[in-house]
Design a protein around this motif. Structure first.
Motif, PDB file in Angstrom:
ATOM      1  N   LEU A 123     -10.839  18.204  -1.423  1.00 52.61           N
ATOM      2  CA  LEU A 123     -10.916  18.069   0.038  1.00 52.61           C
ATOM      3  C   LEU A 123     -10.090  19.169   0.709  1.00 52.61           C
ATOM      4  CD1 LEU A 123     -10.616  14.182   0.432  1.00 52.61           C
ATOM      5  CD2 LEU A 123     -12.655  15.578   0.836  1.00 52.61           C
ATOM      6  N   LEU A 124      -8.901  19.423   0.153  1.00 51.62           N
ATOM      7  CA  LEU A 124      -8.060  20.491   0.696  1.00 51.62           C
ATOM      8  C   LEU A 124      -8.768  21.842   0.589  1.00 51.62           C
ATOM      9  CD1 LEU A 124      -5.312  21.377   1.854  1.00 51.62           C
ATOM     10  CD2 LEU A 124      -4.488  21.584  -0.503  1.00 51.62           C
ATOM     11  N   GLN A 125      -9.460  22.067  -0.514  1.00 53.40           N
ATOM     12  CA  GLN A 125     -10.195  23.315  -0.686  1.00 53.40           C
ATOM     13  C   GLN A 125     -11.299  23.456   0.361  1.00 53.40           C
ATOM     14  OE1 GLN A 125     -11.739  23.865  -4.659  1.00 53.40           O
ATOM     15  NE2 GLN A 125     -12.800  25.771  -4.155  1.00 53.40           N
ATOM     16  N   PHE A 154       0.875  -1.173   0.000  1.00 52.92           N
ATOM     17  CA  PHE A 154       0.000   0.000   0.000  1.00 52.92           C
ATOM     18  C   PHE A 154       0.908   1.217   0.000  1.00 52.92           C
ATOM     19  CE2 PHE A 154      -2.432   3.258   2.466  1.00 52.92           C
ATOM     20  CZ  PHE A 154      -3.316   3.564   1.442  1.00 52.92           C
ATOM     21  N   PRO A 155       0.948   1.993  -1.119  1.00 57.87           N
ATOM     22  CA  PRO A 155       1.970   3.046  -1.277  1.00 57.87           C
ATOM     23  C   PRO A 155       1.412   4.465  -1.424  1.00 57.87           C
ATOM     24  CG  PRO A 155       1.480   2.098  -3.409  1.00 57.87           C
ATOM     25  CD  PRO A 155       0.430   1.591  -2.441  1.00 57.87           C
ATOM     26  N   PRO A 156       0.724   5.020  -0.443  1.00 53.09           N
ATOM     27  CA  PRO A 156       0.176   6.367  -0.612  1.00 53.09           C
ATOM     28  C   PRO A 156       1.251   7.448  -0.571  1.00 53.09           C
ATOM     29  CG  PRO A 156      -0.113   5.666   1.639  1.00 53.09           C
ATOM     30  CD  PRO A 156       0.450   4.479   0.896  1.00 53.09           C
ATOM     31  N   GLU A 157       0.950   8.560  -1.240  1.00 49.50           N
ATOM     32  CA  GLU A 157       1.818   9.726  -1.136  1.00 49.50           C
ATOM     33  C   GLU A 157       1.394  10.532   0.086  1.00 49.50           C
ATOM     34  OE1 GLU A 157       3.201  13.736  -3.610  1.00 49.50           O
ATOM     35  OE2 GLU A 157       1.702  12.367  -4.481  1.00 49.50           O
ATOM     36  N   PRO A 158       2.324  10.937   0.949  1.00 52.23           N
ATOM     37  CA  PRO A 158       1.958  11.683   2.160  1.00 52.23           C
ATOM     38  C   PRO A 158       1.700  13.163   1.876  1.00 52.23           C
ATOM     39  CG  PRO A 158       4.314  11.301   2.141  1.00 52.23           C
ATOM     40  CD  PRO A 158       3.759  10.577   0.944  1.00 52.23           C
ATOM     41  N   ASN A 159       0.696  13.425   1.037  1.00 53.81           N
ATOM     42  CA  ASN A 159       0.367  14.806   0.675  1.00 53.81           C
ATOM     43  C   ASN A 159      -1.069  15.159   1.059  1.00 53.81           C
ATOM     44  OD1 ASN A 159      -1.031  13.309  -1.199  1.00 53.81           O
ATOM     45  ND2 ASN A 159      -0.366  14.497  -2.973  1.00 53.81           N
ATOM     46  N   GLY A 160      -1.651  14.381   1.954  1.00 54.29           N
ATOM     47  CA  GLY A 160      -3.011  14.633   2.412  1.00 54.29           C
ATOM     48  C   GLY A 160      -3.459  13.501   3.319  1.00 54.29           C
ATOM     49  N   TYR A 161      -4.666  13.630   3.837  1.00 51.93           N
ATOM     50  CA  TYR A 161      -5.220  12.608   4.707  1.00 51.93           C
ATOM     51  C   TYR A 161      -5.912  11.530   3.875  1.00 51.93           C
ATOM     52  CZ  TYR A 161      -4.322  15.291   8.951  1.00 51.93           C
ATOM     53  OH  TYR A 161      -3.715  15.939   9.993  1.00 51.93           O
TER      54      TYR A 161
END
Length: 590
Positions: free
Chosen positions: A305-307, A53-60
């Protein structure tokens, strides 16, 4: 995908239902021995099946990531019981220092743990491989498979062509390996500004798949990385890093969502090229795509989501109306319910929409058997029992759970003044209304049973100067107490809940609904902000039975008649809980 699935005895490698096309692929590979008896660089045996499982740590992480987490970790858990074993690697794909943050990285690991999965000693970061990635880039350059391009970003984009037109070769494509290697090392050493040069793979500018038209794999970015500091000023791009990371970790089945299907030829080209150059050995990883989760009344775009967060449309990443893992956890969803939901929706190759009610039902099904019961009055109206002595009280009790007698009872008192739901009284009752109403002519008032208490009969009501009903009056029948012999003599159609006004606990309760009123808020040309539901959050003061005073953060209850509620993990204090409605007892969305 279930953690508790057991292998079938029908055939070697068979896994119990529910099945999916990925299981069929893995079963075939196990049967063919494709990944059997593998060893690492130290010649030590490694599992036959390795996912990641390889998510990018740029958000939740959000509910869509939960599907991928349950899929990858769930498959590894299921196949680990078979000969050869299996595991799932946890990898943070941290190659973009501009957008990434340690806060996001920590939240990702917390989310995976909360969902009930563990990676053991197999936590990796793409940044762990920066030295190797650079080394492999030099090897590709030396073998004429990569070159430094000095065009501007706009020129590179313009010269890629489109679906109906082939791209144009860069004027720098013919640089010799020696020139390219010198330039690339100078890029590494910080001799150029951002954007002056990039490293591209030399594939085919006329390839029908635009992804294969000499993709950029390294760019200059003079930005410190949260793990490697200022060591690097060039960073590899995702498509280059991802497949190499899989190969370095001996991943057998690289499972991703359908938007990466077009990128699979590039994945294969890179690992095959490095295999041909002696870097990797067979079998190399292979990429498989599945349909991402599309959930109604929800958006999962990190940008949107960030917005929502930055423009204060919601109250942070853990707002219970958001589909983030931290948000749905605060809403009251359980890890078990999320895993159940992911199991029910299955895995397919075709995109489809999953109705929000499917997720909500998974939570109901999980909590129904294990959430203690409690009484809460959400729309309080004063009820005065005129023939009950205000100086006394009558002890009453109710089971903590109707299917768990071993849990015991909850104790509370019947008193002269009570709180009932305002909806349980009508001044002028409609046909079929079997709750409280005042006497009409010669007809007595409505008669109901107060749950776990007495049968009462309405004698009247009081209003304020504006005509609002502020109090209902009634008399009780002393021989009608629930659980006593005399109670069987009273047959009533209405059965309502209540709490004692003298001992009830006032508490803030947040009633949440869908954040968006449109089931597809960002489809087509819509502005998703226009679809925000203005009634997605309502704060009320409710009255709870006295035992609820001791509720701790994340304690979950069924408030009888109303639904499932959780003590808010952030705002609940000892002796003063705050509750969020997780889901109603049935789907009531209109």
């Amino acid at each position: 995908m279930s953690q508790d699935s057991k292998p079938s005895k029908a055939a070697p490698g068979a896994i119990a239902e529910p099945s999916n096309f990925l299981r069929q692929i893995i079963d075939h590979d196990l049967a063919s021995g494709a990944f059997n008896q593998r060893t690492d660089l130290a010649n030590l045996p490694i599992p036959s099946i390795i996912t990641r499982f390889p998510p990018e740590p740029n958000g939740y992480l959000h509910i869509g990531h939960a599907k991928s987490i349950c899929l990858n970790f769930g498959l590894a858990a299921d196949y680990n019981v078979l000969p050869g074993g299996a595991r799932c690697n946890m990898r943070l794909d941290d190659t973009n220092p501009v957008k990434e943050d340690i806060e996001y990285a920590d939240s990702i690991l917390d989310a995976v743990k909360w969902l009930g999965f563990s990676w053991g000693d197999h936590l990796y970061h793409a940044s762990d491989y920066f030295d190797r990635l650079y080394e492999f880039a030099e090897i590709l350059i030396q073998n004429g498979k990569a070159y430094v391009d000095s065009q501007s970003a706009d020129d590179i984009h313009a010269n890629r062509g489109n679906f109906g037109q082939a791209g144009k070769n860069s004027p720098y494509r013919a640089r010799t390996p020696e020139e390219n290697l010198t330039l690339f090392r100078e890029m590494r050493d910080g001799k150029f500004q951002d954007g002056e040069h990039v490293l591209r793979l030399k594939i085919d500018m006329a390839h029908p798949n635009i992804v294969m038209r000499d993709p950029v794999v390294y760019r200059i970015r003079h930005t410190a990385h949260h793990r490697t500091g200022s060591k690097w000023c060039i960073y590899p791009l995702y498509d280059y890093t991802h497949c190499i990371s899989d190969a370095l970790e001996n991943v057998s089945h690289s499972i991703c969502t359908l938007e990466f299907e077009n990128n699979r030829p590039l994945y294969d080209w890179i690992v095959s090229s490095l295999r041909e150059l002696g870097i990797f050995k067979n079998p190399v990883p292979h990429q498989y795509e599945f349909a991402r989760l599309n959930l109604t009344y929800t958006i999962t775009s990190k940008r949107k989501l960030l917005q929502l967060v930055e423009e204060n449309h919601v109250e942070g990443w853990d707002d219970p109306r958001l589909p983030t893992i931290v948000g749905i956890r605060r809403r009251g969803y359980t890890p078990e319910s999320i895993r159940l939901f992911c199991e029910r929706i299955g895995v397919s190759k075709a995109d489809s929409w999953i109705d929000m009610s499917t997720l909500e039902q998974a939570l109901r099904d999980d909590l129904e058997a294990r959430a203690p019961r409690a009484t809460a009055v959400l729309k309080p109206l004063k009820l005065v029992i005129e023939n009950f002595d205000g100086a006394t009280s009558e002890p009453c009790s109710a089971p903590r759970h109707p299917q768990h007698p071993e849990w015991g009872n909850r104790e509370f008192n019947f008193t002269r003044e009570l709180w009932i739901e305002a909806d349980d009284f009508m001044k002028e009752p409609i046909k079929g209304f079997f709750r409280l109403y005042p006497p009409i002519g010669d007809q007595p008032g409505g008669r109901v049973r107060l749950r776990h208490g007495f049968v009462i009969e309405c004698t009247g009501f009081e209003s304020d100067a504006s005509g609002n009903i502020i109090q209902v009056n009634a008399t009780h029948f002393p021989d009608s107490k629930s659980g006593t012999a005399g109670s069987n003599n009273y047959k009533v159609k209405g059965n309502i809940h209540w709490v004692s006004a003298a001992e009830a606990i006032p508490a803030e309760v947040r009633i949440y609904d869908h954040l968006f009123a449109d089931p597809h808020p960002d489809s087509g040309d819509k502005n998703f902000l226009d679809a925000i539901n203005p009634n997605s959050k309502k704060i009320i003061t409710a009255y709870l039975e006295p035992c609820m005073k001791d509720a701790k953060a994340e304690d979950r209850f069924q408030f009888e008649r109303h639904g499932y509620f959780v003590a808010d993990q952030s705002d609940s204090k000892p002796g003063k809980p705050v509750f969020n409605r997780s889901v109603g007892l049935k789907d009531s969305w209109k």
